[in-house]
Scaffold this active site. Structure first.
Site, PDB file in Angstrom:
ATOM      1  N   ASP A  29      43.917  12.707  43.221  1.00  0.00           N
ATOM      2  CA  ASP A  29      45.170  12.727  42.311  1.00  0.00           C
ATOM      3  C   ASP A  29      46.369  12.419  43.103  1.00  0.00           C
ATOM      4  O   ASP A  29      46.592  12.794  44.239  1.00  0.00           O
ATOM      5  CB  ASP A  29      45.172  14.220  41.661  1.00  0.00           C
ATOM      6  CG  ASP A  29      46.048  14.193  40.469  1.00  0.00           C
ATOM      7  OD1 ASP A  29      45.459  14.373  39.170  1.00  0.00           O
ATOM      8  OD2 ASP A  29      47.217  14.059  40.460  1.00  0.00           O
ATOM      9  N   ILE A  30      47.202  11.586  42.568  1.00  0.00           N
ATOM     10  CA  ILE A  30      48.410  11.297  43.134  1.00  0.00           C
ATOM     11  C   ILE A  30      49.361  12.286  43.140  1.00  0.00           C
ATOM     12  O   ILE A  30      50.265  12.316  44.332  1.00  0.00           O
ATOM     13  CB  ILE A  30      49.064  10.251  42.473  1.00  0.00           C
ATOM     14  CG1 ILE A  30      50.177   9.306  43.285  1.00  0.00           C
ATOM     15  CG2 ILE A  30      49.930  10.551  41.238  1.00  0.00           C
ATOM     16  CD1 ILE A  30      50.338   7.943  42.502  1.00  0.00           C
ATOM     17  N   GLY A  91      48.236  19.671  28.027  1.00  0.00           N
ATOM     18  CA  GLY A  91      48.748  18.987  29.261  1.00  0.00           C
ATOM     19  C   GLY A  91      48.293  17.556  29.494  1.00  0.00           C
ATOM     20  O   GLY A  91      48.262  17.194  30.732  1.00  0.00           O
ATOM     21  N   GLN A  92      47.569  16.835  28.565  1.00  0.00           N
ATOM     22  CA  GLN A  92      47.185  15.567  28.897  1.00  0.00           C
ATOM     23  C   GLN A  92      48.404  14.427  29.068  1.00  0.00           C
ATOM     24  O   GLN A  92      49.134  14.573  28.014  1.00  0.00           O
ATOM     25  CB  GLN A  92      46.122  15.023  27.903  1.00  0.00           C
ATOM     26  CG  GLN A  92      45.386  13.539  28.134  1.00  0.00           C
ATOM     27  CD  GLN A  92      44.252  13.153  27.341  1.00  0.00           C
ATOM     28  OE1 GLN A  92      44.137  13.901  26.377  1.00  0.00           O
ATOM     29  NE2 GLN A  92      43.823  12.226  27.484  1.00  0.00           N
ATOM     30  N   SER A  93      48.179  13.872  30.029  1.00  0.00           N
ATOM     31  CA  SER A  93      49.332  12.784  30.065  1.00  0.00           C
ATOM     32  C   SER A  93      49.029  11.367  30.494  1.00  0.00           C
ATOM     33  O   SER A  93      49.677  10.732  30.276  1.00  0.00           O
ATOM     34  CB  SER A  93      50.240  13.240  31.495  1.00  0.00           C
ATOM     35  OG  SER A  93      49.490  13.079  32.505  1.00  0.00           O
ATOM     36  N   HIS A  98      39.749  11.993  31.525  1.00  0.00           N
ATOM     37  CA  HIS A  98      39.222  12.080  32.974  1.00  0.00           C
ATOM     38  C   HIS A  98      38.962  13.655  33.588  1.00  0.00           C
ATOM     39  O   HIS A  98      39.580  14.370  32.799  1.00  0.00           O
ATOM     40  CB  HIS A  98      40.455  11.600  33.980  1.00  0.00           C
ATOM     41  CG  HIS A  98      41.821  12.386  33.483  1.00  0.00           C
ATOM     42  ND1 HIS A  98      42.398  11.759  32.461  1.00  0.00           N
ATOM     43  CD2 HIS A  98      42.520  13.333  33.747  1.00  0.00           C
ATOM     44  CE1 HIS A  98      43.300  12.253  32.196  1.00  0.00           C
ATOM     45  NE2 HIS A  98      43.619  13.390  33.010  1.00  0.00           N
ATOM     46  N   HIS A 100      39.548  16.438  36.039  1.00  0.00           N
ATOM     47  CA  HIS A 100      40.228  17.157  37.565  1.00  0.00           C
ATOM     48  C   HIS A 100      38.986  17.981  38.108  1.00  0.00           C
ATOM     49  O   HIS A 100      38.346  18.961  37.458  1.00  0.00           O
ATOM     50  CB  HIS A 100      41.371  18.002  37.156  1.00  0.00           C
ATOM     51  CG  HIS A 100      42.572  17.251  36.393  1.00  0.00           C
ATOM     52  ND1 HIS A 100      43.582  16.972  37.115  1.00  0.00           N
ATOM     53  CD2 HIS A 100      42.894  17.103  34.920  1.00  0.00           C
ATOM     54  CE1 HIS A 100      44.371  16.474  35.989  1.00  0.00           C
ATOM     55  NE2 HIS A 100      43.790  16.263  34.906  1.00  0.00           N
TER      56      HIS A 100
HETATM   57  P1  AMP Z   1      46.470  14.880  32.841  1.00  0.00           P
HETATM   58  O1  AMP Z   1      47.744  15.358  32.860  1.00  0.00           O
HETATM   59  O2  AMP Z   1      45.302  15.860  32.592  1.00  0.00           O
HETATM   60  O3  AMP Z   1      46.141  13.757  31.875  1.00  0.00           O
HETATM   61  O4  AMP Z   1      46.041  14.321  34.167  1.00  0.00           O
HETATM   62  C1  AMP Z   1      46.546  12.966  34.877  1.00  0.00           C
HETATM   63  C2  AMP Z   1      46.523  13.270  36.000  1.00  0.00           C
HETATM   64  O5  AMP Z   1      46.586  11.829  36.808  1.00  0.00           O
HETATM   65  C3  AMP Z   1      47.742  13.686  36.649  1.00  0.00           C
HETATM   66  O6  AMP Z   1      47.481  14.825  37.705  1.00  0.00           O
HETATM   67  C4  AMP Z   1      48.340  12.995  37.654  1.00  0.00           C
HETATM   68  O7  AMP Z   1      48.958  13.196  38.941  1.00  0.00           O
HETATM   69  C5  AMP Z   1      47.407  11.859  37.731  1.00  0.00           C
HETATM   70  N1  AMP Z   1      47.877  10.575  38.198  1.00  0.00           N
HETATM   71  C6  AMP Z   1      48.890   9.801  37.439  1.00  0.00           C
HETATM   72  N2  AMP Z   1      48.772   8.578  38.043  1.00  0.00           N
HETATM   73  C7  AMP Z   1      48.271   8.491  38.849  1.00  0.00           C
HETATM   74  C8  AMP Z   1      47.682   7.531  39.887  1.00  0.00           C
HETATM   75  N3  AMP Z   1      48.395   6.261  39.733  1.00  0.00           N
HETATM   76  N4  AMP Z   1      46.567   7.603  40.971  1.00  0.00           N
HETATM   77  C9  AMP Z   1      45.999   8.852  40.980  1.00  0.00           C
HETATM   78  N5  AMP Z   1      46.530   9.758  40.058  1.00  0.00           N
HETATM   79  C10 AMP Z   1      47.417   9.652  38.940  1.00  0.00           C
END
Ligand code: AMP
Length: 112
Positions: A29-30, A91-93, A98, A100
């Site tokens: 995760d970034i 909390g999905q963004s 995916h 975690h």
């Molecule tokens: P969610 O908020 O559950 O949808 O999780 C999305 C996750 O993707 C978050 O924890 C972000 O930090 C992660 N994320 C977003 N962009 C990237 C990226 N380019 N590489 C790795 N992780 C990312």
């Protein structure tokens, strides 16, 4: 399709990859929320957990099994947490499912 994780799956956007096979990829995760924090992502685009179909059941199991195996490889034998946020209020963004995987720290419950 304008999907961040489809672009990572396709190699169009770089990631710190941990694992890949014909069905899933896993990358760090970034914005890590624990000393170990990576994501297990199906190659197939599925927007939310609510969009999972009957035919996706083996894929869902494969995501979970991959998460467990990689968590061990990452030194999380004392415990780890898996999270799948479904839809924005939860909390999905990123709208490509995916899992975690978080570990190497103590977790609180209930989660925020
Ligand atoms: P969610 O908020 O559950 O949808 O999780 C999305 C996750 O993707 C978050 O924890 C972000 O930090 C992660 N994320 C977003 N962009 C990237 C990226 N380019 N590489 C790795 N992780 C990312």
């Amino acid at each position: 399709m304008d999907c961040l994780f489809c672009k990572i799956v396709a190699g169009e956007i770089p990631s710190r990859k941990l694992y890949e096979d014909e069905h899933v990829i896993a990358f760090y995760d970034i914005a890590p929320q624990a000393p170990v924090h990576f994501l297990v992502v199906p190659r197939k685009h599925i927007a939310t957990l609510d969009d999972l179909q009957e035919e996706d059941k083996p894929l869902a199991g494969h995501i979970l099994y991959t998460a467990q195996r990689l968590a061990r490889e990452q030194g999380c034998e004392e415990g780890f947490r898996v999270v799948m946020n479904c839809r924005e209020p939860a909390g999905q963004s990123v709208f490509h499912i995916h899992m975690h995987v978080l570990g190497q720290r103590r977790m609180a419950w209930p989660p925020g």
